[in-house]
Design an enzyme around this catalytic site. Structure first.
Site, PDB file in Angstrom:
ATOM      1  N   GLY A   1       0.743  -1.282   0.241  1.00  0.00           N
ATOM      2  CA  GLY A   1       0.136   0.045   0.231  1.00  0.00           C
ATOM      3  C   GLY A   1       0.848   1.321   0.031  1.00  0.00           C
ATOM      4  O   GLY A   1       2.067   1.130  -0.192  1.00  0.00           O
ATOM      5  N   ASP A   2       0.254   2.482   0.141  1.00  0.00           N
ATOM      6  CA  ASP A   2       0.856   3.463   0.041  1.00  0.00           C
ATOM      7  C   ASP A   2       1.825   3.861  -1.247  1.00  0.00           C
ATOM      8  O   ASP A   2       3.054   4.462  -1.052  1.00  0.00           O
ATOM      9  CB  ASP A   2       1.602   3.840   1.333  1.00  0.00           C
ATOM     10  CG  ASP A   2       2.241   5.415   1.541  1.00  0.00           C
ATOM     11  OD1 ASP A   2       1.435   6.119   1.218  1.00  0.00           O
ATOM     12  OD2 ASP A   2       3.335   5.336   2.431  1.00  0.00           O
TER      13      ASP A   2
ATOM     14  N   HIS B   1      -6.040   7.857  -0.294  1.00  0.00           N
ATOM     15  CA  HIS B   1      -5.676   8.032  -1.699  1.00  0.00           C
ATOM     16  C   HIS B   1      -5.554   9.709  -1.969  1.00  0.00           C
ATOM     17  O   HIS B   1      -6.632  10.588  -1.587  1.00  0.00           O
ATOM     18  CB  HIS B   1      -6.665   7.639  -2.935  1.00  0.00           C
ATOM     19  CG  HIS B   1      -6.502   6.234  -2.887  1.00  0.00           C
ATOM     20  ND1 HIS B   1      -7.090   5.323  -3.673  1.00  0.00           N
ATOM     21  CD2 HIS B   1      -5.766   5.367  -2.435  1.00  0.00           C
ATOM     22  CE1 HIS B   1      -6.967   3.993  -3.532  1.00  0.00           C
ATOM     23  NE2 HIS B   1      -5.901   4.101  -2.476  1.00  0.00           N
ATOM     24  N   THR B   2      -4.579  10.452  -2.537  1.00  0.00           N
ATOM     25  CA  THR B   2      -4.406  11.794  -2.569  1.00  0.00           C
ATOM     26  C   THR B   2      -4.165  12.309  -3.998  1.00  0.00           C
ATOM     27  O   THR B   2      -3.451  11.454  -4.841  1.00  0.00           O
ATOM     28  CB  THR B   2      -3.079  12.272  -1.729  1.00  0.00           C
ATOM     29  OG1 THR B   2      -2.875  12.025  -0.342  1.00  0.00           O
ATOM     30  CG2 THR B   2      -2.760  13.722  -2.093  1.00  0.00           C
TER      31      THR B   2
ATOM     32  N   GLN C   1      -5.541  -0.431  -0.563  1.00  0.00           N
ATOM     33  CA  GLN C   1      -4.343  -1.288  -0.126  1.00  0.00           C
ATOM     34  C   GLN C   1      -3.298  -1.905  -0.997  1.00  0.00           C
ATOM     35  O   GLN C   1      -3.165  -1.147  -2.006  1.00  0.00           O
ATOM     36  CB  GLN C   1      -4.910  -2.308   0.844  1.00  0.00           C
ATOM     37  CG  GLN C   1      -5.547  -1.656   2.047  1.00  0.00           C
ATOM     38  CD  GLN C   1      -6.756  -1.362   2.108  1.00  0.00           C
ATOM     39  OE1 GLN C   1      -7.777  -1.921   1.348  1.00  0.00           O
ATOM     40  NE2 GLN C   1      -7.293  -0.201   2.621  1.00  0.00           N
TER      41      GLN C   1
ATOM     42  N   GLY D   1       0.876   5.181  -4.303  1.00  0.00           N
ATOM     43  CA  GLY D   1       0.439   6.516  -5.085  1.00  0.00           C
ATOM     44  C   GLY D   1      -0.562   6.099  -6.085  1.00  0.00           C
ATOM     45  O   GLY D   1      -0.608   6.690  -7.205  1.00  0.00           O
ATOM     46  N   LYS D   2      -1.514   5.050  -5.445  1.00  0.00           N
ATOM     47  CA  LYS D   2      -2.478   4.673  -6.621  1.00  0.00           C
ATOM     48  C   LYS D   2      -3.463   5.770  -7.155  1.00  0.00           C
ATOM     49  O   LYS D   2      -3.950   5.916  -8.247  1.00  0.00           O
ATOM     50  CB  LYS D   2      -3.162   3.518  -6.283  1.00  0.00           C
ATOM     51  CG  LYS D   2      -2.290   2.228  -5.979  1.00  0.00           C
ATOM     52  CD  LYS D   2      -3.388   1.174  -5.227  1.00  0.00           C
ATOM     53  CE  LYS D   2      -3.848   1.385  -4.015  1.00  0.00           C
ATOM     54  NZ  LYS D   2      -2.494   1.407  -2.949  1.00  0.00           N
TER      55      LYS D   2
ATOM     56  N   ASN E   1     -10.272   2.866   5.596  1.00  0.00           N
ATOM     57  CA  ASN E   1      -8.739   2.550   5.905  1.00  0.00           C
ATOM     58  C   ASN E   1      -7.939   2.809   4.939  1.00  0.00           C
ATOM     59  O   ASN E   1      -6.501   2.526   5.092  1.00  0.00           O
ATOM     60  CB  ASN E   1      -8.577   1.054   6.537  1.00  0.00           C
ATOM     61  CG  ASN E   1      -9.110   0.116   5.440  1.00  0.00           C
ATOM     62  OD1 ASN E   1      -9.648   0.624   4.459  1.00  0.00           O
ATOM     63  ND2 ASN E   1      -9.077  -1.227   5.522  1.00  0.00           N
ATOM     64  N   ALA E   2      -8.240   3.122   3.628  1.00  0.00           N
ATOM     65  CA  ALA E   2      -7.527   3.444   2.632  1.00  0.00           C
ATOM     66  C   ALA E   2      -7.488   5.041   2.591  1.00  0.00           C
ATOM     67  O   ALA E   2      -8.260   5.935   2.787  1.00  0.00           O
ATOM     68  CB  ALA E   2      -8.150   3.047   1.238  1.00  0.00           C
TER      69      ALA E   2
END
Length: 356
Positions: A62-63, A99-100, A304, A65-66, A96-97
């Site tokens: 996870g994390d 996304h920026t 995730q 950059g999707k 719990n996700a």
């Protein structure tokens, strides 16, 4: 191999295929009045992938950059002359996700809402595989709309999505208490919500919209209260995440779950707002429409990553849903892996980290 053997095999294959089509017809006839299927659904099922469909998933922890990749792909698709609209579909996970997305120096941190918000010709679908805390969703919608304008007619929530309440969040606290510190959870009730979907005791978004919603939720509160009392704990005094205050103060905040009356009042307020928004829908007919519309592109946004998948991840540090592209099928109830033209796995270099 003798010729008659080949002939028999082909006959069996044709018979099996014919039987499969008959089964589909039977299922369709039984369900069309309940789920609003169109009169003619033939031609949707194919061995070929549907053009302009993309699945974007994480392949680490996870994390990765999707959200940024989803945002970039929307721009890329809308540049095609043949495409007039892009649908971004979240098919699993909950808030719990994180996304920026960013546009012209303005950043938005999204948790439940798909990463479509900066594009007027895009819409978001929160599908049945998601876990949704309605109060948090409304808070996030207000937060996003203050920047991009109204999400009316641009955001759709499946009535089959799993309902998460403060009770499941309290349960996650209880699990940690009993295990002397559980791993892999964010405290937002995601794991317990998925667990109760499978043990058939949980609720869906549709249940919150029924006339007897208050009776159902009050009964669940009483059940939880008995369990907490058995361990010498007070359900009403249990701390749960407070997303609304977190957004305002820009730091993690918590509050007491509250009495049964307070719990139901909060749910009633959220229910009224979500009904007024008119975003809850049966997404199955929507998928049929998208599948047939060649001018529509579709992006499936994973949350995730494979390293946190409930099956392929490293237990106990996993999430509770199928985070891979295979999760699209169960998370939408419509799209198969072979329907998706492009599948993108995101990994972050030069290091790997796991949020939470």
């Amino acid at each position: 191999m003798p010729k008659h053997t080949i002939s028999t095999h082909n006959t069996n294959t044709l018979t099996s295929r014919h039987s499969f089509e008959q089964d589909l017809e039977t299922i369709y006839e039984k369900n069309k009045l309940h789920v609003g299927l169109p009169k003619n659904f033939k031609g949707i099922f194919s061995t070929l992938s549907r053009p302009n469909t993309i699945a974007i998933v994480g392949v680490a922890l996870g994390d990765e950059g999707k959200g940024r990749i989803v945002d970039n792909k929307i721009e890329e698709l809308l540049k095609k002359k043949s495409i007039t609209r892009v649908s971004v579909i979240r098919f699993q996970g909950g808030n719990n996700a994180g996304h920026t997305v960013e546009k012209e120096g303005t950043k938005l941190a999204l948790h439940l809402i798909p990463s479509f918000v900066f594009h007027e010709k895009a819409q978001g679908i929160m599908d049945r595989g998601m876990v949704v805390h309605v109060e948090d969703l409304l808070t996030e919608m207000h937060y996003v709309e203050n920047v991009v304008g109204t999400l009316t007619n641009r955001l759709h929530l499946s009535d089959d999505a799993i309902l998460c309440t403060d009770l499941e969040r309290a349960e996650e606290f209880l699990n940690g208490y009993l295990q002397e510190g559980s791993k892999g959870g964010t405290g937002r009730g995601i794991g317990p919500s998925y667990a109760h979907h499978y043990d058939k005791t949980g609720l869906r978004i549709a249940d919150l919209l029924q006339d007897d919603w208050s009776d159902q939720c009050a009964k669940r509160y009483t059940q939880y209260e008995k369990i907490f009392n058995a361990f010498g704990l007070a359900l009403s005094d249990t701390d749960v995440p407070d997303f609304s205050t977190t957004v305002k103060e820009k730091k993690a905040s918590r509050r007491k779950l509250g009495t049964k009356k307070e719990f139901l009042e909060r749910l009633r307020d959220s229910r009224e707002q979500i009904l007024a928004r008119n975003i809850v829908t049966n997404t199955f007919p929507l998928h049929i429409t998208l599948a047939r519309d060649s001018a529509s592109a579709i992006v499936f946004e994973g949350a995730q990553a494979a390293g946190l998948d409930s099956w392929t991840g490293t237990r106990p540090d996993v999430t509770s849903s199928n985070t891979t592209a295979y999760g699209v099928r169960e998370g939408t109830g419509f799209w198969r892996l072979q329907d998706i033209e492009e599948r993108i796995g995101i990994i972050k270099l030069p290091y790997t980290s796991s949020v939470g």
